[in-house]
Design a protein around this motif. Structure first.
Motif, PDB file in Angstrom:
ATOM      1  N   ALA A 244      15.859  33.591  -0.759  1.00 36.49           N
ATOM      2  CA  ALA A 244      15.966  33.188   0.693  1.00 36.49           C
ATOM      3  C   ALA A 244      14.925  32.133   1.390  1.00 36.49           C
ATOM      4  O   ALA A 244      15.377  30.997   1.796  1.00 36.49           O
ATOM      5  N   VAL A 245      13.845  32.552   0.877  1.00 34.96           N
ATOM      6  CA  VAL A 245      12.609  31.511   1.492  1.00 34.96           C
ATOM      7  C   VAL A 245      12.669  30.334   0.835  1.00 34.96           C
ATOM      8  O   VAL A 245      12.412  29.114   1.475  1.00 34.96           O
ATOM      9  N   SER A 246      13.094  30.344  -0.511  1.00 34.81           N
ATOM     10  CA  SER A 246      12.954  29.026  -1.361  1.00 34.81           C
ATOM     11  C   SER A 246      14.126  28.151  -0.866  1.00 34.81           C
ATOM     12  O   SER A 246      14.152  26.872  -0.628  1.00 34.81           O
ATOM     13  N   ALA A 247      15.392  28.778  -0.543  1.00 37.47           N
ATOM     14  CA  ALA A 247      16.487  27.804  -0.224  1.00 37.47           C
ATOM     15  C   ALA A 247      16.391  27.425   1.342  1.00 37.47           C
ATOM     16  O   ALA A 247      16.488  26.079   1.752  1.00 37.47           O
ATOM     17  N   LEU A 248      15.610  28.214   2.135  1.00 31.96           N
ATOM     18  CA  LEU A 248      15.468  27.782   3.596  1.00 31.96           C
ATOM     19  C   LEU A 248      14.309  26.457   3.399  1.00 31.96           C
ATOM     20  O   LEU A 248      14.602  25.538   4.434  1.00 31.96           O
ATOM     21  N   ALA A 249      13.316  26.718   2.832  1.00 30.84           N
ATOM     22  CA  ALA A 249      12.370  25.483   2.700  1.00 30.84           C
ATOM     23  C   ALA A 249      13.049  24.287   2.041  1.00 30.84           C
ATOM     24  O   ALA A 249      12.647  23.121   2.607  1.00 30.84           O
ATOM     25  N   LYS A 250      13.849  24.317   1.144  1.00 35.66           N
ATOM     26  CA  LYS A 250      14.414  23.211   0.556  1.00 35.66           C
ATOM     27  C   LYS A 250      15.403  22.444   1.790  1.00 35.66           C
ATOM     28  O   LYS A 250      15.328  21.385   1.950  1.00 35.66           O
ATOM     29  N   THR A 251      15.953  23.547   2.266  1.00 36.36           N
ATOM     30  CA  THR A 251      17.091  22.816   3.298  1.00 36.36           C
ATOM     31  C   THR A 251      16.236  22.061   4.539  1.00 36.36           C
ATOM     32  O   THR A 251      16.875  21.089   4.955  1.00 36.36           O
ATOM     33  N   HIS A 252      15.370  22.808   4.837  1.00 36.68           N
ATOM     34  CA  HIS A 252      14.680  22.201   6.248  1.00 36.68           C
ATOM     35  C   HIS A 252      13.318  21.444   5.959  1.00 36.68           C
ATOM     36  O   HIS A 252      12.778  21.070   6.853  1.00 36.68           O
ATOM     37  N   GLY A 253      12.988  21.242   4.734  1.00 38.55           N
ATOM     38  CA  GLY A 253      11.583  20.649   4.467  1.00 38.55           C
ATOM     39  C   GLY A 253      10.477  21.300   4.780  1.00 38.55           C
ATOM     40  O   GLY A 253       9.579  20.361   5.283  1.00 38.55           O
ATOM     41  N   ALA A 254      10.538  22.475   4.761  1.00 39.47           N
ATOM     42  CA  ALA A 254       9.092  23.269   5.275  1.00 39.47           C
ATOM     43  C   ALA A 254       8.123  22.821   3.984  1.00 39.47           C
ATOM     44  O   ALA A 254       8.368  22.942   2.767  1.00 39.47           O
ATOM     45  N   THR A 255       6.751  23.052   4.577  1.00 37.41           N
ATOM     46  CA  THR A 255       5.703  22.952   3.748  1.00 37.41           C
ATOM     47  C   THR A 255       4.784  23.803   3.625  1.00 37.41           C
ATOM     48  O   THR A 255       3.955  24.121   2.761  1.00 37.41           O
ATOM     49  N   ARG A 256       4.717  24.602   5.072  1.00 34.21           N
ATOM     50  CA  ARG A 256       3.503  25.552   4.994  1.00 34.21           C
ATOM     51  C   ARG A 256       4.309  26.885   5.359  1.00 34.21           C
ATOM     52  O   ARG A 256       5.333  27.060   5.843  1.00 34.21           O
ATOM     53  N   TYR A 257       3.776  28.236   4.980  1.00 30.48           N
ATOM     54  CA  TYR A 257       4.186  29.425   5.056  1.00 30.48           C
ATOM     55  C   TYR A 257       3.163  30.429   5.672  1.00 30.48           C
ATOM     56  O   TYR A 257       1.949  30.583   5.001  1.00 30.48           O
ATOM     57  N   PHE A 258       3.363  30.701   7.029  1.00 27.28           N
ATOM     58  CA  PHE A 258       2.429  31.554   7.604  1.00 27.28           C
ATOM     59  C   PHE A 258       2.530  32.942   7.326  1.00 27.28           C
ATOM     60  O   PHE A 258       3.597  33.771   7.710  1.00 27.28           O
ATOM     61  N   ALA A 259       1.670  33.515   6.723  1.00 22.89           N
ATOM     62  CA  ALA A 259       1.779  34.961   6.088  1.00 22.89           C
ATOM     63  C   ALA A 259       1.731  35.905   6.970  1.00 22.89           C
ATOM     64  O   ALA A 259       0.785  35.708   7.978  1.00 22.89           O
ATOM     65  N   HIS A 260       2.558  37.020   7.130  1.00 23.27           N
ATOM     66  CA  HIS A 260       2.497  38.215   7.931  1.00 23.27           C
ATOM     67  C   HIS A 260       1.274  39.000   7.333  1.00 23.27           C
ATOM     68  O   HIS A 260       0.853  38.904   5.913  1.00 23.27           O
ATOM     69  N   ARG A 261       0.407  39.504   8.432  1.00 22.41           N
ATOM     70  CA  ARG A 261      -0.904  40.324   7.834  1.00 22.41           C
ATOM     71  C   ARG A 261      -0.626  41.114   6.756  1.00 22.41           C
ATOM     72  O   ARG A 261      -1.514  41.629   6.169  1.00 22.41           O
ATOM     73  N   ARG A 262       0.625  41.672   6.837  1.00 23.13           N
ATOM     74  CA  ARG A 262       0.849  43.118   5.833  1.00 23.13           C
ATOM     75  C   ARG A 262       1.634  42.588   4.586  1.00 23.13           C
ATOM     76  O   ARG A 262       1.857  43.362   3.675  1.00 23.13           O
ATOM     77  N   GLU A 263       1.778  41.354   4.349  1.00 19.10           N
ATOM     78  CA  GLU A 263       2.329  40.834   3.077  1.00 19.10           C
ATOM     79  C   GLU A 263       1.480  41.036   1.999  1.00 19.10           C
ATOM     80  O   GLU A 263       0.185  40.666   2.067  1.00 19.10           O
ATOM     81  N   SER A 264       1.969  41.463   0.856  1.00 16.31           N
ATOM     82  CA  SER A 264       1.155  41.593  -0.523  1.00 16.31           C
ATOM     83  C   SER A 264       0.678  40.265  -0.910  1.00 16.31           C
ATOM     84  O   SER A 264       1.289  39.414  -1.039  1.00 16.31           O
ATOM     85  N   THR A 265      -0.539  40.154  -1.755  1.00 20.01           N
ATOM     86  CA  THR A 265      -1.164  39.183  -2.293  1.00 20.01           C
ATOM     87  C   THR A 265      -0.288  38.927  -3.442  1.00 20.01           C
ATOM     88  O   THR A 265       0.065  37.616  -3.765  1.00 20.01           O
ATOM     89  N   GLU A 266       0.560  39.854  -4.367  1.00 18.21           N
ATOM     90  CA  GLU A 266       1.061  39.401  -5.282  1.00 18.21           C
ATOM     91  C   GLU A 266       2.409  38.820  -4.908  1.00 18.21           C
ATOM     92  O   GLU A 266       2.868  37.727  -5.484  1.00 18.21           O
ATOM     93  N   LYS A 267       2.931  39.275  -3.882  1.00 23.88           N
ATOM     94  CA  LYS A 267       4.290  38.543  -3.312  1.00 23.88           C
ATOM     95  C   LYS A 267       4.047  36.992  -2.811  1.00 23.88           C
ATOM     96  O   LYS A 267       4.671  36.274  -3.265  1.00 23.88           O
ATOM     97  N   LEU A 268       2.929  36.821  -2.043  1.00 26.92           N
ATOM     98  CA  LEU A 268       2.543  35.493  -1.622  1.00 26.92           C
ATOM     99  C   LEU A 268       2.154  34.614  -2.948  1.00 26.92           C
ATOM    100  O   LEU A 268       2.623  33.482  -2.811  1.00 26.92           O
ATOM    101  N   HIS A 269       1.416  35.213  -3.759  1.00 28.56           N
ATOM    102  CA  HIS A 269       1.359  34.290  -5.032  1.00 28.56           C
ATOM    103  C   HIS A 269       2.575  33.639  -5.570  1.00 28.56           C
ATOM    104  O   HIS A 269       2.780  32.640  -6.027  1.00 28.56           O
ATOM    105  N   ARG A 270       3.470  34.565  -5.853  1.00 30.70           N
ATOM    106  CA  ARG A 270       4.654  34.273  -6.449  1.00 30.70           C
ATOM    107  C   ARG A 270       5.569  33.302  -5.641  1.00 30.70           C
ATOM    108  O   ARG A 270       6.000  32.538  -6.131  1.00 30.70           O
ATOM    109  N   LEU A 271       5.281  33.575  -4.503  1.00 30.13           N
ATOM    110  CA  LEU A 271       6.049  32.627  -3.466  1.00 30.13           C
ATOM    111  C   LEU A 271       5.500  31.344  -3.394  1.00 30.13           C
ATOM    112  O   LEU A 271       6.336  30.439  -3.515  1.00 30.13           O
ATOM    113  N   ALA A 272       4.393  31.286  -3.528  1.00 29.78           N
ATOM    114  CA  ALA A 272       3.779  29.782  -3.552  1.00 29.78           C
ATOM    115  C   ALA A 272       4.113  29.285  -5.092  1.00 29.78           C
ATOM    116  O   ALA A 272       4.254  27.930  -4.954  1.00 29.78           O
ATOM    117  N   VAL A 273       4.065  29.896  -6.240  1.00 30.25           N
ATOM    118  CA  VAL A 273       4.175  29.202  -7.569  1.00 30.25           C
ATOM    119  C   VAL A 273       5.717  28.919  -7.403  1.00 30.25           C
ATOM    120  O   VAL A 273       6.127  27.973  -8.043  1.00 30.25           O
TER     121      VAL A 273
END
Length: 362
Positions: A244-273
């Motif tokens: 869902a994040v990937s689809a939203l970013a492509k549709t709206h041209g998002a470039t930055r993702y402000f992480a929630h303080r509880r988000e895991s490092t593993e999830k955020l790394h995968r999201l960036a890649v």
């Protein structure tokens, strides 16, 4: 920093207990709202007690917020409340005298077992609950209906052994949070509150301190995304969330993702890649980050606290907040039966936001 720095002197009029940066921010907003009253002048008897968690990112944001509180003239007492098996006993023992003498208690999380335990000790005649995000909506609803205090994402599940052991303390805290001839209860909130419990005073939080202290921000042409901890709390499936994040970013041209303080490092790394988004780990609550800028002209979010707070913090700017619905298919098998309705209510009651339909992943 000394754990009890700044606690010398007379007993404060008000003790505020916070466990997260957002709670501390909202205590500052509450104090600013009361400042016109002579007895509530900045620094006039407010001691902020930080019941520090162990998460490094949360601790870092809390330290930054504690500095801002000191700049406002407030006293900060930092408690390593979870620093080992003996820490809770040391923390409560060190606070007991203050709890029994203080006039007013301000708390950010009435669902917290720590706070509930402290409430059984205090004799304060005024209790104030400030926002801990969307959980405030659930707290007020449960107080109005006479239900036991349970976080929304756990509601519907069977109580565990720890819940049963702690039940008497939780029940006692709930009674303390019910207004009586001996005690007043106020809720200071930016959340939409549909049903007000009898005797409870509701005071709107309009983020006046945030707007007066920071900004206005520089606005960029692109879009920014706001992360959520719905995966970490077991509500939303990790793979579906990333799609869902990937689809939203492509549709709206998002470039930055402000992480929630509880988000895991593993999830955020995968999201960036997988998405190419720049992952930003904010050092302050997002309301302050957005107000300081730079910030995108469009802020994309899933149902969360920020769909209510960012429009208030950014009032008078050209920033648009857009919220994407949660598709029921994204929910995990263990999600509370109440999850979908609660999340829809968070979106549906938000003011001054643009509502997006749930995205369909490719």
């Amino acid at each position: 920093m000394s754990p009890h720095a700044g606690t010398a002197g007379l007993t404060p009029h008000t003790l505020a207990f916070v466990e997260s940066p957002v709670q501390l921010l909202n205590v500052l907003e509450w104090a600013h709202h009361r400042a016109p009253r002579a007895e509530e002048a900045p620094g006039g008897g407010l001691t902020l007690v930080v019941l520090s968690p162990t998460d490094p990112m949360t601790r870092g944001q809390l330290r930054r917020m504690a500095d801002l509180a000191r700049d406002e003239g407030h006293t900060v007492r930092w408690e390593e409340a979870r620093g080992g098996p003996a820490a809770p006993f040391q923390t409560i023992g060190g606070l007991t005298r203050l709890l029994r003498r203080v006039d007013r208690i301000v708390m950010g999380d009435p669902f917290s077992r720590y706070v509930q335990l402290l409430l059984t000790i205090t004799k304060a005649r005024e209790l104030v609950v400030v926002d801990d995000g969307t959980a405030t909506m659930e707290f007020v609803a449960q107080l109005a209906s006479g239900e036991r205090l349970v976080r929304w994402h756990r509601k519907g599940g069977r109580p565990g052994p720890r819940d049963l052991i702690f039940a008497p303390v939780s029940s006692a805290a709930r009674r303390r949070l019910t207004p009586s001839t001996r005690r007043t209860v106020e809720v200071f909130s930016s959340m939409p509150i549909e049903t007000t419990p009898e005797g409870v005073t509701i005071t709107p939080n309009e983020f006046a301190w945030t707007r007066a202290t920071f900004g206005p921000p520089r606005i960029t042409k692109g879009a920014d995304m706001v992360g959520t901890s719905l995966v970490e709390t077991g509500v939303v499936d990790n793979d579906r969330y990333l799609e869902a994040v990937s689809a939203l970013a492509k549709t709206h041209g998002a470039t930055r993702y402000f992480a929630h303080r509880r988000e895991s490092t593993e999830k955020l790394h995968r999201l960036a890649v997988e998405t190419g988004l720049e992952i930003v780990r904010p050092d302050l609550p997002l309301e302050l980050i957005a107000r300081r800028g730079p910030i995108g002209r469009t802020i994309l979010s899933f149902p969360s606290t920020v769909v209510h707070t960012l429009p208030l913090a950014l009032v008078g700017t050209e920033v648009r907040v857009a919220v994407c619905d949660i598709d029921p298919a994204w929910l995990t098998e263990n999600a509370s039966p109440r999850a979908q309705g609660f999340l829809s209510g968070v979106t549906g009651t938000a003011r001054d936001v643009h509502r997006l339909s749930a995205v369909t992943a490719a």
